[in-house]
Design a protein around this motif. Structure first.
Motif, PDB file in Angstrom:
ATOM      1  N   ALA A 172       0.631  -0.980  -0.060  1.00 49.12           N
ATOM      2  CA  ALA A 172       0.180  -0.216   0.177  1.00 49.12           C
ATOM      3  C   ALA A 172       1.131   1.402   0.091  1.00 49.12           C
ATOM      4  O   ALA A 172       1.978   1.565  -0.691  1.00 49.12           O
ATOM      5  CB  ALA A 172      -1.079   0.117   1.403  1.00 49.12           C
ATOM      6  N   SER A 173       0.376   1.940   0.980  1.00 48.99           N
ATOM      7  CA  SER A 173       1.385   3.192   0.879  1.00 48.99           C
ATOM      8  C   SER A 173       1.848   3.696   2.516  1.00 48.99           C
ATOM      9  O   SER A 173       1.408   3.039   3.439  1.00 48.99           O
ATOM     10  CB  SER A 173       0.158   4.992   0.832  1.00 48.99           C
ATOM     11  OG  SER A 173      -0.530   4.359   1.900  1.00 48.99           O
ATOM     12  N   PRO A 174       2.625   4.732   2.590  1.00 52.39           N
ATOM     13  CA  PRO A 174       3.160   4.704   3.518  1.00 52.39           C
ATOM     14  C   PRO A 174       2.226   5.478   5.274  1.00 52.39           C
ATOM     15  O   PRO A 174       2.225   4.450   5.610  1.00 52.39           O
ATOM     16  CB  PRO A 174       4.158   6.214   3.644  1.00 52.39           C
ATOM     17  CG  PRO A 174       4.551   6.233   2.304  1.00 52.39           C
ATOM     18  CD  PRO A 174       3.253   5.638   1.565  1.00 52.39           C
ATOM     19  N   GLN A 175       0.640   5.828   4.737  1.00 46.21           N
ATOM     20  CA  GLN A 175      -0.600   6.745   5.410  1.00 46.21           C
ATOM     21  C   GLN A 175      -0.675   4.769   5.877  1.00 46.21           C
ATOM     22  O   GLN A 175      -0.991   4.228   6.932  1.00 46.21           O
ATOM     23  CB  GLN A 175      -1.225   6.740   5.347  1.00 46.21           C
ATOM     24  CG  GLN A 175      -0.431   8.340   5.094  1.00 46.21           C
ATOM     25  CD  GLN A 175      -0.805   8.860   3.527  1.00 46.21           C
ATOM     26  OE1 GLN A 175       0.285   7.635   2.613  1.00 46.21           O
ATOM     27  NE2 GLN A 175      -0.412   9.702   3.318  1.00 46.21           N
ATOM     28  N   LEU A 176      -0.799   3.399   5.428  1.00 48.49           N
ATOM     29  CA  LEU A 176      -1.805   2.910   5.252  1.00 48.49           C
ATOM     30  C   LEU A 176      -0.399   1.741   5.919  1.00 48.49           C
ATOM     31  O   LEU A 176      -0.816   1.142   7.277  1.00 48.49           O
ATOM     32  CB  LEU A 176      -2.463   1.811   3.899  1.00 48.49           C
ATOM     33  CG  LEU A 176      -3.686   2.252   3.369  1.00 48.49           C
ATOM     34  CD1 LEU A 176      -4.221   2.776   2.380  1.00 48.49           C
ATOM     35  CD2 LEU A 176      -4.647   1.828   3.854  1.00 48.49           C
TER      36      LEU A 176
END
Ligand SMILES: Cc1cc2nc3c(=O)[nH]c(=O)nc-3n(C[C@H](O)[C@H](O)[C@H](O)COP(=O)(O)OP(=O)(O)OC[C@H]3O[C@@H](n4cnc5c(N)ncnc54)[C@H](O)[C@@H]3O)c2cc1C
Length: 323
Positions: free
Chosen positions: A100-104
């Motif tokens: 996914a992404s850094p936030q996830l």
């Protein structure tokens, strides 16, 4: 919009197991998948039970015999940046970094990553498909370019996790606590193939919680790696992915475990390819034979035949380049 439900913070593991044994209760770890499923009405919840305050389910600990324990609430980001995982279990740290992404990755946990629901657009959409209790898999006659080529049995999802195949390749296990006590399972046997039960993704029974992931001590000469092909360069699920764990003695492959993502409804172990490689030296011809063996049982759907040469190339490249 999120439907209404009661929200309870479990105070202990025992408390969580008791609450989750009630009808209509759902476990909440980081919530990155659970809340989406509730919002999209994939399933309902009368009660959402958060385990996020259970400190003993967090963190990475070295075991006396040389393995590693990862608490189920450890975030994907912590796993990706852990120096010990980078040094000893490269496939796992590379897989976590691809999620996914850094936030996830900061919010999502390893336990939730293993238990997440599939991403099939029919399952996630307004279709009462087989997996949701309906009478058919809409992908068979529909848009099936991202569906599975191996292991499909009436339902043709691909397993969405990058981390699970890395754990299968590394021969990891999960520890489970539930109303009937504690038990463990190899990650390889943790996910439920549609041929056994099309409505479940894992072998977990009601009230059961994954508490830890256990990695065995790495064998001398172990090299591991995870590579992922995706349709876009920003966050995306695997179109094709491969986790490799190979033990070399000088140039000879003495042991080997390989698992695919993006290929099958569960992380897909390549035992035939492993048998071709084990006991051989790594060279182009043997690697080509292994890739051929890996895909011999593939049964593509009308729109995903492209996955066969894609996986073949990925398998060959990854085995030849692992260092
Ligand atoms: C936009 C987006 C992109 C994504 N891209 C990727 C990707 O590229 N690769 C990838 O691998 N994943 C991807 N994911 C999935 C993501 O990694 C998972 O959503 C996340 O790891 C789930 O962790 P969580 O703690 O938030 O789980 P939650 O959302 O809290 O839970 C997920 C499910 O697991 C159950 N569960 C959680 N923890 C436990 C436990 N300890 N025991 C038993 N059951 C449990 C919950 O009840 C729920 O059903 C993506 C998700 C999103 C939303």
């Amino acid at each position: 919009m999120l439907p209404g439900f009661s929200y309870i913070q479990a105070k202990s593991l025992e408390d969580a197991i008791r609450l989750l044994s009630e009808d209509g209760a759902r476990l909440h770890a980081g919530g990155t998948d659970l809340l989406g499923c509730l919002r999209e009405h994939i399933f309902d919840a009368a009660t959402v039970v958060s385990i996020s305050r259970l400190e003993k389910l967090k963190g990475i600990t070295e075991l006396p015999a040389g393995g590693l324990r990862i608490g189920a609430l450890t975030t994907v980001a912590e796993i990706a940046r852990s120096p010990i995982i980078q040094a000893k279990y490269a496939a796992l740290s590379q897989a976590a970094a691809e999620v996914a992404s850094p936030q996830l990755r900061n919010q999502g946990t390893i336990g939730g990553n293993l238990c997440q629901k599939p991403r099939c657009w029919y399952y996630r959409g307004e279709f009462n498909c087989l997996r949701k209790g309906g009478d058919r898999c809409y992908a068979v006659k529909g848009e099936n370019q991202y569906h599975c080529i191996l292991g499909g049995a009436d339902c043709y999802i691909v397993h969405p996790s990058d981390i699970a195949p890395a754990l299968v390749a590394l021969d990891a296990g999960v520890q489970i606590a539930g109303p009937g006590g504690n038990r463990s399972a190899a990650v390889e046997n943790f996910h439920m193939p549609p041929s056994r039960d099309v409505t479940r993704e894992t072998v977990l029974e009601p009230g059961e919680i994954v508490t830890d992931i256990i990695l065995p001590a790495p064998k001398e000469g172990l090299r591991s790696s995870y590579r992922k092909v995706r349709a876009r360069r920003s966050w995306d699920f695997a179109l094709a992915g491969i986790a490799l764990a190979i033990v070399f003695k000088e140039d000879q492959i003495t042991d080997c475990r390989i698992a695919l993502s993006g290929a099958a409804p569960v992380p897909w172990r390549l035992k035939e390819a492993e048998a071709v490689l084990t006991g051989s030296r790594r060279h182009q011809e043997i690697v080509q034979r292994a890739a051929q063996a890996a895909l011999a049982a593939a049964e593509p759907l009308p729109q995903n035949e492209y996955k066969i040469p894609l996986f073949r190339g990925l398998i060959e490249q990854t085995i030849l380049s692992i260092n």
